[in-house]
Design an enzyme around this catalytic site. Structure first.
Site, PDB file in Angstrom:
ATOM      1  N   HIS A 130     -14.063   7.259  29.086  1.00  0.00           N
ATOM      2  CA  HIS A 130     -14.020   8.390  28.163  1.00  0.00           C
ATOM      3  C   HIS A 130     -15.396   8.699  27.589  1.00  0.00           C
ATOM      4  CE1 HIS A 130     -13.470  10.282  24.170  1.00  0.00           C
ATOM      5  NE2 HIS A 130     -12.543  10.973  24.796  1.00  0.00           N
ATOM      6  N   GLU A 142      -7.514  10.773  47.512  1.00  0.00           N
ATOM      7  CA  GLU A 142      -7.902   9.598  46.727  1.00  0.00           C
ATOM      8  C   GLU A 142      -7.016   8.392  47.026  1.00  0.00           C
ATOM      9  OE1 GLU A 142      -7.585  10.806  42.633  1.00  0.00           O
ATOM     10  OE2 GLU A 142      -5.776  11.964  43.035  1.00  0.00           O
ATOM     11  N   ARG A 188     -10.898  19.398  34.938  1.00  0.00           N
ATOM     12  CA  ARG A 188      -9.878  18.407  34.604  1.00  0.00           C
ATOM     13  C   ARG A 188      -8.910  18.959  33.553  1.00  0.00           C
ATOM     14  NH1 ARG A 188     -14.916  15.580  34.725  1.00  0.00           N
ATOM     15  NH2 ARG A 188     -14.982  13.903  36.263  1.00  0.00           N
ATOM     16  N   GLY A 218     -11.675  12.401  45.777  1.00  0.00           N
ATOM     17  CA  GLY A 218     -11.921  11.722  44.514  1.00  0.00           C
ATOM     18  C   GLY A 218     -12.474  10.338  44.812  1.00  0.00           C
ATOM     19  N   SER A 219     -13.787  10.216  44.837  1.00  0.00           N
ATOM     20  CA  SER A 219     -14.392   8.971  45.320  1.00  0.00           C
ATOM     21  C   SER A 219     -14.107   7.782  44.402  1.00  0.00           C
ATOM     22  CB  SER A 219     -15.905   9.145  45.509  1.00  0.00           C
ATOM     23  OG  SER A 219     -16.534   9.467  44.287  1.00  0.00           O
ATOM     24  N   ASN A 220     -13.815   8.035  43.134  1.00  0.00           N
ATOM     25  CA  ASN A 220     -13.511   6.912  42.237  1.00  0.00           C
ATOM     26  C   ASN A 220     -12.218   6.209  42.649  1.00  0.00           C
ATOM     27  OD1 ASN A 220     -15.754   7.579  40.624  1.00  0.00           O
ATOM     28  ND2 ASN A 220     -14.542   9.083  39.497  1.00  0.00           N
ATOM     29  N   ASP A 221     -11.129   6.988  42.750  1.00  0.00           N
ATOM     30  CA  ASP A 221      -9.851   6.389  43.116  1.00  0.00           C
ATOM     31  C   ASP A 221      -9.838   5.950  44.575  1.00  0.00           C
ATOM     32  OD1 ASP A 221      -8.103   6.113  40.922  1.00  0.00           O
ATOM     33  OD2 ASP A 221      -7.850   8.274  40.823  1.00  0.00           O
ATOM     34  N   CYS A 274     -15.482  15.477  44.736  1.00  0.00           N
ATOM     35  CA  CYS A 274     -15.620  15.712  43.302  1.00  0.00           C
ATOM     36  C   CYS A 274     -15.707  14.427  42.508  1.00  0.00           C
ATOM     37  CB  CYS A 274     -14.463  16.566  42.784  1.00  0.00           C
ATOM     38  SG  CYS A 274     -12.850  15.775  42.930  1.00  0.00           S
ATOM     39  N   ARG A 329      -7.651  20.828  38.629  1.00  0.00           N
ATOM     40  CA  ARG A 329      -6.740  19.734  38.939  1.00  0.00           C
ATOM     41  C   ARG A 329      -5.627  19.711  37.908  1.00  0.00           C
ATOM     42  NH1 ARG A 329      -9.312  13.903  38.825  1.00  0.00           N
ATOM     43  NH2 ARG A 329      -9.017  14.184  36.576  1.00  0.00           N
TER      44      ARG A 329
END
Length: 798
Positions: free
Chosen positions: A426, A686, A516, A707-710, A757, A584
């Protein structure tokens, strides 16, 4: 018109005989009123009638009363430091206010006032008496607000007295000080007086508007402030007004009401006419609860005011600052002043900043750098959100971690430092949106740093952020936007906060690759959608009362969600229209939904929300489908009612093709159908199944957004929020790169577009080379890394 023949035009000129070129004669304010009366009435811009005294009349008054030498002597004595500003101003003002009127000037003002009253069908018209300095509102100076205004002036004697006070107000302390700073000769500046028929806004409303966003300089919006009663309270900042933003390019679309924001102000008091015979012609009284709880303007009136502002700007050819008033008897909207905007429109539109740190002190704390910027200041250490009122504005916020409750002080922080969190925390996401540098995941910042400590927060050294003791020397470099190369691969932005979206309007972005929705819900709505749908079933407690207060201007609580979400998304869609904005749908985890007002009644407890009931699985489930339907209604409103057909919908965390079918069916029932009205629907890539079954997903969606994070989390089996495993979390790992290359190739084989993204290009701009070589269509990054990503894409393209 008999009375008009008695008016000496060397002294007094009616508005309809003035043009904008007459600044030297009647000042910027009055020449502008004349310009609008002559040229803009035909396009529906209403200006109350009136007349102006000339600069020659002022100089004649000063000379007639023998005040030239006094003014020169006192202002020169002030410049030499022989007397104080107060002594100078007080002496000159008293001398002017006690002067006598030359007979010809008195007669001209009286005759003009009689004629203006006769035109209105009254014996003694109520007028506004405003000052207009003859150097006012020139391109390099704005004297707005430096002199006085008098309202509800009735009768010849009262008018002449108000005119004397206006002349004297040319030498208010603030006006003298302002001219000194601007380098104006006090003896060369004169004053014109505008005498204008009062609009009965004392029983209506009034305010100020700009044809530009005053914070970002975004030139496609009109900003409107509104309060009950006469307009002086808004001008002086004495009340918190309603605020509206309107998108100018859509004002000529039939049936379109492109209102991007409606913010209800407190409107604590209003200025009204005093009773006849009172000591003062106007007075302030408290507003009623009903007045505080409703907007001053209807949506139609907001759009009409914005239309008038747009016409005024088009005529003048530059951004404008205007005052308006609504007549409480007729309901008509009037423009009572217009002048050039003199702050944002003059900023250098072609530059952004970068920073270099020299002579830095000892490194006290290290962490993950967010935002390539540097800040110096004193630490404000707050370990619990209940203590945020102790935050010192413009200091360095140091805390363990943040959540949405911290946003009010994060906006006022010079920088942010946290013990916990990664690049997708956050604190990191919000700081990027706010343009505030941050260092997250330090581990021990709250242990090593203390309140009021002087530090330098250095985020200009790459991945690692450093907190130095003391104040370092910081060199700032301007990066020219015109130096950015063209790229075939589209470079887009990741955004979430509607309030900051317009800040990036000058960037040559190809659109928004990730907007988002959940952040818009969190920041603009604050309430769980099902708590609004089922409001009557909530227990009568403090939380329900808070929801009732937030939604008090909506009879249907669900409409509050739809309206605010639509406007929030529209603000993001507006800054780069007509370029695509990929929204999204909400991707809160259950614990995050539960933190919304009323949310705990509707959310289950999950041990691992990251891999639980999130994304697509919620949208067709009885436990959330009605909330998702509100999200769909907001998208429909953004695209169809507000006009932003550049919005593309994206479905997150869609595990299987069968799940996609169920989501798309719900969307069709809400009027969002693939291909209808140009509607495009994307899916997040993702989950490994999105790659494994790429062909099946291609049959259902227009494109993928990686979504490269997930995708990294689920490919490598790493909790992305784990401090312990942070060193293993790497989007550049060969396994993740294989996944990315595979989805790009297979999507293109099936006619689908692919973008990325996630955070990888923002954290590692060199990663752009991998994506370009794989043939990706677009890359989305955070605004702070846009320059690096854009340049790396250009280099990769060769």
């Amino acid at each position: 018109m008999a009375a008009d023949t008695l008016v000496d035009t060397k002294d007094v000129i009616f508005f309809e005989k003035l043009r904008r070129e007459d600044v030297a004669l009647v000042g910027g304010k009055n020449s502008s009123l004349g310009e609008m009366v002559q040229t803009l009435g035909a396009v529906g811009v209403d200006v109350p009638p009136g007349f102006a005294t000339t600069s020659d009349a002022f100089r004649g008054y000063i000379t007639f009363n023998g005040l030239d030498d006094l003014i020169r002597d006192k202002t020169e004595a002030l410049a030499a430091g022989k007397i104080t500003l107060h002594e100078c101003g007080d002496t000159v003002r008293k001398a002017i206010a006690s002067g006598d009127w030359p007979d010809h000037l008195r007669a001209s003002i009286a005759a003009a006032y009689k004629e203006l009253s006769a035109r209105a069908g009254q014996d003694a018209l109520s007028v506004a008496v405003r000052s207009s300095a003859t150097a006012e509102d020139l391109p390099d100076a704005s004297f707005a607000g430096q002199q006085e205004t008098y309202l509800n002036v009735v009768g010849e004697a009262a008018l002449l007295e108000a005119c004397r006070k206006c002349y004297a107000s040319l030498f208010t302390d603030r006006a003298i000080s302002y001219r000194t700073v601007q380098g104006f000769d006090h003896t060369e500046v004169a004053l014109s007086i505008g005498v204008q028929q009062m609009v009965r806004s004392d029983i209506g409303g009034s305010g100020v508007m700009f044809s530009i966003d005053t914070e970002s300089g975004f030139d496609k919006v009109v900003l409107i402030n509104a309060a009950w009663g006469l307009g002086e309270n808004v001008v002086q900042g004495a009340v918190t007004p309603d605020e509206f933003q309107v998108y100018k390019p859509f004002l000529d679309r039939d049936g379109c009401k492109p209102i991007l924001e409606k913010r209800l102000g407190a409107k604590e008091k209003k200025m009204i006419y005093s009773a006849a015979g009172g000591a003062e012609p106007v007075k302030n009284v408290p507003t009623s609860k009903a007045e505080r709880g409703r907007f001053v303007l209807s949506d139609d009136e907001v759009v009409e005011l914005a239309r008038q502002a747009n016409e005024i700007e088009k005529h003048y050819g530059l951004p404008m600052d205007m005052e308006w008033a609504k007549d409480g008897i007729t309901g008509r909207l009037y423009i009572v002043q217009a002048r050039p905007e003199t702050v944002e429109s003059r900023k250098d539109a072609g530059a952004l900043k970068s920073y270099k740190v020299k002579n830095a002190g000892e490194v006290l704390v290290k962490g993950i750098s967010v935002g390539a910027a540097v800040a110096t200041g004193h630490v404000s250490l707050i370990e619990d959100v209940k203590d945020i009122d102790s935050f010192v504005d413009d200091s360095i916020l140091v805390t363990s971690q943040t959540d949405p409750d911290w946003v009010p002080i994060m906006k006022r922080a010079r920088a942010i430092v946290t013990d916990h969190g990664g690049r997708t925390s956050h604190a990191a996401i919000v700081s990027r949106e706010l343009g505030v540098p941050a260092i997250v995941g330090c581990g021990d910042a709250t242990h090593h740093l203390h309140d009021e400590q002087e530090v330098t927060v250095n985020c200009a050294e790459g991945d690692e952020g450093l907190v130095h003791s003391g104040t370092a020397d910081v060199e700032t470099e301007e990066l020219r936007l015109d130096s950015l190369p063209e790229t075939k691969t589209k470079v887009m932005l990741n955004l979430a906060n509607p309030a900051t979206a317009a800040r990036w309007w000058r960037l040559p972005t190809d659109g928004v690759g990730l907007a988002r929705m959940e952040f818009v819900i969190m920041n603009s709505i604050k309430v769980h959608p099902r708590a609004l749908i089922h409001f009557d079933t909530l227990p009568d407690d403090a939380e329900k009362a808070e929801i009732a207060e937030l939604t008090k201007d909506h009879d249907n609580k669900a409409d509050y969600f739809v309206d605010h979400l639509a406007m929030g998304l529209a603000r993001i869609a507006a800054f780069c229209y007509p370029k695509p904005v990929i929204v999204r749908m909400s991707d809160f985890k259950t614990n995050e939904y539960a933190d919304l007002l009323g949310g705990r009644r509707f959310e289950p407890h999950e041990e691992n929300p990251m891999l639980g009931w999130r994304g697509a699985s919620r949208y067709y489930d009885d436990g959330y489908q009605d909330g998702f339907e509100l999200e769909c209604q907001a998208i429909k409103k953004v695209r169809e009612e507000l006009g932003f057909d550049n919005v593309i919908v994206m479905i997150p965390f869609c595990r299987t093709p069968e799940e996609a079918d169920r989501v798309l069916e719900v969307m069709r029932d809400q009027g969002l159908e693939h291909g209808v009205g140009g509607m495009e629907i994307y899916v997040m890539c993702e989950v490994p199944s999105n790659v494994i079954l790429a062909e099946e997903f291609c049959k259902r969606f227009d494109g993928f957004s990686i979504g490269s994070n997930d995708l990294t989390q689920l490919t490598l089996g790493i909790d992305r929020d784990s401090d312990k495993l942070a060193g293993l979390f790497d989007e550049r790992h060969a396994a993740v790169v294989w996944m990315i290359k595979s989805i790009i190739a297979r999507a293109h084989e099936n006619g689908c577009k692919v973008g990325l993204c996630g955070q990888a290009p923002s954290n590692y701009p060199e990663f752009a080379k991998v994506l370009v070589e794989a043939g990706i269509d677009s890359i989305s990054c955070t605004p702070d890394s846009f320059f690096d990503v854009k340049k790396n894409v250009a280099e990769a393209e060769g």
